[in-house]
Motif scaffolding. Sequence first.
Motif, short mmCIF file in Angstrom:
data_model
loop_
_atom_site.label_atom_id
_atom_site.label_comp_id
_atom_site.label_asym_id
_atom_site.label_seq_id
_atom_site.Cartn_x
_atom_site.Cartn_y
_atom_site.Cartn_z
N SER A 195 0.96 -1.11 -0.35
CA SER A 195 -0.21 0.02 0.32
C SER A 195 1.08 1.24 0.11
CB SER A 195 -0.97 0.03 1.51
OG SER A 195 -1.49 1.53 0.92
N ARG A 196 1.96 1.17 0.57
CA ARG A 196 2.56 2.22 1.29
C ARG A 196 3.37 3.14 -0.21
NH1 ARG A 196 3.07 2.98 7.17
NH2 ARG A 196 3.86 0.25 7.29
N SER A 197 3.87 1.16 -1.23
CA SER A 197 4.69 1.75 -2.92
C SER A 197 3.97 2.59 -3.72
CB SER A 197 5.05 0.53 -3.15
OG SER A 197 5.99 -0.33 -1.82
N PHE A 198 2.53 2.04 -3.48
CA PHE A 198 1.75 1.90 -4.38
C PHE A 198 1.29 3.73 -3.97
CE2 PHE A 198 0.24 -1.87 -5.12
CZ PHE A 198 -0.47 -1.24 -6.27
N THR A 199 1.00 3.82 -2.85
CA THR A 199 1.17 5.48 -1.98
C THR A 199 2.01 6.37 -2.86
OG1 THR A 199 -0.69 4.74 0.02
CG2 THR A 199 0.28 7.33 -0.62
N GLN A 200 3.38 6.04 -2.79
CA GLN A 200 4.47 6.30 -3.11
C GLN A 200 4.53 6.53 -4.36
OE1 GLN A 200 8.11 4.54 -1.58
NE2 GLN A 200 9.70 5.93 -2.36
N LEU A 201 4.32 5.44 -5.47
CA LEU A 201 4.30 6.22 -6.91
C LEU A 201 3.16 6.93 -7.36
CD1 LEU A 201 4.79 2.36 -7.78
CD2 LEU A 201 6.94 4.06 -7.92
N GLU A 202 2.22 6.74 -6.27
CA GLU A 202 1.06 8.52 -7.09
C GLU A 202 1.54 9.21 -6.33
OE1 GLU A 202 -1.94 7.73 -4.43
OE2 GLU A 202 -3.73 8.99 -6.04
N ARG A 203 2.47 9.60 -5.41
CA ARG A 203 2.94 10.96 -4.90
C ARG A 203 3.91 11.74 -6.16
NH1 ARG A 203 1.70 10.43 1.07
NH2 ARG A 203 3.60 9.20 1.04
N GLN A 204 4.75 10.42 -6.60
CA GLN A 204 6.00 10.69 -7.31
C GLN A 204 5.54 11.09 -8.88
OE1 GLN A 204 9.45 7.65 -7.12
NE2 GLN A 204 9.46 8.21 -4.91
N GLY A 205 3.89 10.87 -9.05
CA GLY A 205 3.43 11.05 -10.28
C GLY A 205 3.52 10.16 -11.35
N ILE A 206 4.66 8.65 -10.99
CA ILE A 206 4.96 7.47 -11.87
C ILE A 206 3.27 6.97 -12.68
CG2 ILE A 206 5.94 5.63 -12.02
CD1 ILE A 206 7.81 7.08 -10.64
N ILE A 207 1.78 7.24 -11.01
CA ILE A 207 0.57 6.21 -11.78
C ILE A 207 -0.06 7.05 -11.38
CG2 ILE A 207 1.97 4.35 -11.20
CD1 ILE A 207 0.51 3.56 -8.76
N GLU A 208 -1.82 6.63 -11.48
CA GLU A 208 -2.47 7.66 -10.94
C GLU A 208 -3.63 5.83 -9.63
OE1 GLU A 208 -4.57 9.82 -13.27
OE2 GLU A 208 -2.99 11.19 -13.66
N LEU A 209 -3.98 6.38 -9.13
CA LEU A 209 -4.74 5.31 -8.38
C LEU A 209 -6.65 6.46 -8.62
CD1 LEU A 209 -2.29 4.11 -5.08
CD2 LEU A 209 -3.58 2.33 -7.33
N PRO A 210 -7.09 5.63 -9.19
CA PRO A 210 -8.65 6.31 -9.04
C PRO A 210 -9.16 5.90 -7.99
CG PRO A 210 -8.02 5.62 -11.44
CD PRO A 210 -7.14 5.57 -10.10
N SER A 211 -8.94 4.79 -7.94
CA SER A 211 -9.43 3.75 -6.95
C SER A 211 -8.51 2.73 -6.64
CB SER A 211 -10.82 3.12 -7.40
OG SER A 211 -10.28 1.59 -8.19
N ALA A 212 -8.78 1.57 -5.13
CA ALA A 212 -7.26 0.77 -4.86
C ALA A 212 -7.62 -0.46 -5.61
CB ALA A 212 -7.70 -0.08 -3.40
N ARG A 213 -8.45 -0.78 -6.79
CA ARG A 213 -7.86 -1.27 -8.07
C ARG A 213 -7.42 -1.42 -9.52
NH1 ARG A 213 -9.40 -7.15 -6.18
NH2 ARG A 213 -9.11 -7.30 -3.36
#
Lengths: 228, 228
Positions: A195-213
């Motif tokens: 979860s933290r890694s996903f969040t980190q990638l999102e904060r770095q603008g590498i991915i977007e997470l419209p929802s968890a899945r």
Amino acid sequence: MHTALLTQATSSALFPLALNVPPLRPHADHAAPTVGSVRSFAKDEEIFAEGDRAAFVYKVLSGVVRTSKLLSDGRRQIDAFHLAGDIFGIEAGDEHRFCAESVGDCVIVAYRRCHLASLAGKDAQLAQDMTVGMMRSLVRAQNHLLLLGRKSALEKIATFLLDIAERTTDDDALDLPMSRTDIADHLGLTIETVSRSFTQLERQGIIELPSARHVVLTNRAALERLNA
Amino acid sequence: MHTALLTQATSSALFPLALNVPPLRPHADHAAPTVGSVRSFAKDEEIFAEGDRAAFVYKVLSGVVRTSKLLSDGRRQIDAFHLAGDIFGIEAGDEHRFCAESVGDCVIVAYRRCHLASLAGKDAQLAQDMTVGMMRSLVRAQNHLLLLGRKSALEKIATFLLDIAERTTDDDALDLPMSRTDIADHLGLTIETVSRSFTQLERQGIIELPSARHVVLTNRAALERLNA
DNA sequence: CGCTAATTTGATCAGACTCAAGTGAAGTGG
DNA sequence: CCACTTCACTTGAGTCTGATCAAATTAGCG
């Protein structure tokens, strides 16, 4: 004469090693099989357990299957997720060394092992599929060794996302069919770290997470870089 | 008639999946092969590199070979150590996805891939070996996933020692053919952690270390327990 | 709408890593 | 044959990544 024919037959069969395994195409249509029995499973149902007699080999028609091993204290390692078209459950011995479960609703075909030989006669494609399936499993497992042994949490997630994307979609948007727990057990991490890694990638603008899945790969180059 | 013969031929060839792979016996004699070319290597020589054209498949006659993958920054994962009798270098595509190096002095046979089909005709045993070799690689890789993803340092070492013991000796004394660095890169650890784990097992009376490369398993039960 | 399960976030902890020094064995050359 | 070099391994001290424990949010779902 007979010898020649036999040699011919064995050569391509025994040494698919020599053939180039075609990549599994995303969205390839996996038509109703000519042989084998079709079975459906709901979410989290057991298809077979570790130690079960390996009477069948399976192919996913739709949905996702996970194969995993357990340690005596419950620690789990998911060795692979099997998507539509993938073969799983191939064994050298007479029992399954993995457990297989449906990740979501899914439909699979089961081929009775002792019938495989004759089935292969009727369905040449099937024969090829089986051999290629085994080779593909080996390649996947070996790449996964590098991931588990030597990559950081962030690198593991990056590799995972690229792999799932390649196998399920043509664009940058992907649906994760599996839970954080499944991802964690596949990558040798905990759900919190995933979860933290996903969040980190999102904060770095590498991915977007419209929802968890649901993930959008907004910066593939950065992911590839993490893929090392 | 012909069809029957062909089906017969393909069945055992395409689906060795159905046959029981015999365990590799320690000290099995690996006689001079009837086909293929024999090559010798000194310590730490390169047999093939990652990305090399995969023109041959190899079998170890004596000594030990390691196959490994590298990350761009030099991190290394040794996917397997290949002992006498083991097959390595089998590829689905046309290039090697691993690098192979000799761990100590070793002798191997190389079978040219494009000749394999015809060689198989002359040497049925060889044909069988290749298929079984691939299956064995898969089983090893899959077991190794669990180790890398979910086991602690001490458990990794325990599993490793039991595996090497099973493959190389009949009693409790074993010689490690590889360095601490190789062990570390195989188990996803650092050399310091490998060394400390050995020391810890020794202090717990589970193993003896007459010298760095020589281990005596004095308490297999405890090792099996760590093997989880 | 309320309940349950999944996911995220926070705080602390620990196992393994890094950096650094010390030991020991093997081999080399004088 | 012995001093010296080298390389592999071990041990120690401190750090850091990812795990654990705990709580807060969010998402599904009946």
